[in-house]
Design an enzyme around this catalytic site. Structure first.
Site, short mmCIF file in Angstrom:
data_model
loop_
_atom_site.label_atom_id
_atom_site.label_comp_id
_atom_site.label_asym_id
_atom_site.label_seq_id
_atom_site.Cartn_x
_atom_site.Cartn_y
_atom_site.Cartn_z
N CYS B 97 0.78 -1.20 0.03
CA CYS B 97 0.23 0.01 -0.05
C CYS B 97 0.93 1.14 0.02
O CYS B 97 2.10 1.42 0.61
CB CYS B 97 -0.96 -0.12 1.13
N HIS B 139 -9.46 -3.57 -1.39
CA HIS B 139 -8.32 -2.80 -0.75
C HIS B 139 -8.80 -1.38 -0.61
O HIS B 139 -8.81 -0.57 0.71
CB HIS B 139 -7.21 -3.14 -1.36
N GLU B 140 -9.41 -0.62 -1.88
CA GLU B 140 -9.66 0.48 -1.72
C GLU B 140 -10.95 0.78 -1.09
O GLU B 140 -10.92 2.09 -0.46
CB GLU B 140 -9.89 1.14 -3.49
N HIS B 143 -10.22 1.63 2.48
CA HIS B 143 -9.64 2.75 2.77
C HIS B 143 -10.88 3.75 3.07
O HIS B 143 -10.79 4.52 4.10
CB HIS B 143 -8.71 3.41 1.81
#
Lengths: 170, 181
Positions: B97, B139-140, B143
């Protein structure tokens, strides 16, 4: 902070080993870098990059004796932030028999594969032990060629699967 | 256009939950341009989320079209208010990341997802994603919810070896397939 030593401790597992050892290091201004610690067959093994003014042999002698751990210290040339990302994963499984690791890694080494990490275990039962191993490493040889190289081990009852690791970077 | 500063651990702002985008205006488009420029500055990130640059709105850019080995993908995507509506299967994969320098770890993600998201004009679209692209999207979206892959890392020893067990005989099948060629 630049002079790293590799400190190895091995002994029968019991609660509190990590806490006592790392406290002794901390109280003596020794710092930790990368470490790997694991219970293997009822033993606890610690490998630690340690840096600082004082000699880890002196600092850890008392704690190691009290916990009945064998202590070994080496000067190393290593540094932090030298990670290499693995691009290939190899999974191995087969009825436990002598030579599995040697055969598989021999084939991989001949193909220019560099092992970054290897973990193996014996699963199954005492009567029917199954050897399981996962390897992560780097190789410029493509997956298909590596897979072909290990294919011969099939006949010996060892199932070897080579796959690419595409590390997601986001 | 401007390159924005990427928040890095242990910055507590990375744990902040982002708000839905309500205005699809010029300010949004300008921010997206900056976010894209920032994504391209780093070392080849396949995605970036707005909170990584301290902008707590549900905006993600994703582009899995440039991977070393080609993977199924939808090209360059700007995803506003993305919502995963369906998960299927799971896979272990290694992630790194922009906000976590010099560390990678294994994370379990859904292998296939259905995603609903708006585009920069506010129009809704549905996407079916799988494998690497699905992983990148998850993954995004993490966030946006204040989560890092570090919150999901599994022990290296916790490999999904079981997955391979039911594929036993795959080598032989592949051999047979090779012979057929």
């Amino acid at each position: 902070m630049n002079n790293w030593k590799m400190v190895t401790l091995i002994g029968e597992d019991q609660p509190g080993i990590v806490a006592r050892i790392t406290d002794a290091l901390y109280q003596n201004d020794l710092v930790l870098g990368e470490t790997s610690m694991m219970r293997l067959g009822g033993n606890f093994s610690m490998m630690m990059m340690v840096s600082g003014e004082r000699d880890p042999n002196t600092v850890l002698a008392a704690a190691a004796e009290r916990l009945d751990l064998r202590l070994h210290v080496d000067d190393i040339a290593g540094k932090l932030h030298q990670h290499i990302a693995p691009n290939i994963q190899v999974r191995v499984m087969g009825a436990d028999q002598p030579g599995i690791v040697a055969k598989v890694t021999g084939v991989l080494a001949a193909a220019g594969f560099n092992i970054l990490e290897l973990e193996s275990d014996v699963a199954g039962t005492t009567e029917n032990p199954v050897y399981i191993m996962t390897i992560q490493g780097v190789s410029e040889t493509v997956v298909e060629v590596l897979q072909q190289a290990v294919e011969g081990l099939d006949e010996e009852g060892v199932d070897v699967t080579v796959s690419a690791i595409e590390t997601l970077f986001a | 256009m401007a390159i924005l500063e990427i928040l890095k651990i242990p910055d507590a702002r990375l744990k902040q939950i982002s708000e839905p985008v309500a205005q699809f205006d010029d300010a949004l488009h300008a921010f997206i341009a900056d976010l894209e420029e920032t994504r391209q500055m780093g070392p080849a990130a396949v995605g970036i989320a707005a909170p990584q640059v301290g902008y707590f709105q549900r905006i993600v850019i994703l582009d899995c079209s440039q991977t070393r080995k080609p993977v199924p993908n939808h090209g360059h995507l700007i995803l506003i208010n993305p919502e995963i509506t369906h998960w299927d299967g799971f896979e272990l994969g290694r992630e790194g990341c922009l906000s976590v320098p010099d560390y990678t770890g294994n994370v379990i993600r859904a292998a296939r997802i259905t995603l609903v998201a708006q585009d920069p004009q506010g129009d809704r679209h549905e996407y079916e994603m799988k494998d690497f692209e699905a992983r990148a999207l998850q993954h995004e979206v993490d966030h946006l919810d204040g989560l890092l892959f570090l919150d999901r890392v599994v022990s290296r020893r916790t490999d999904l070896f079981q997955r391979k067990v039911y594929q036993k005989g795959a080598n032989k099948k592949r051999k047979a397939a090779n012979k057929a060629h």
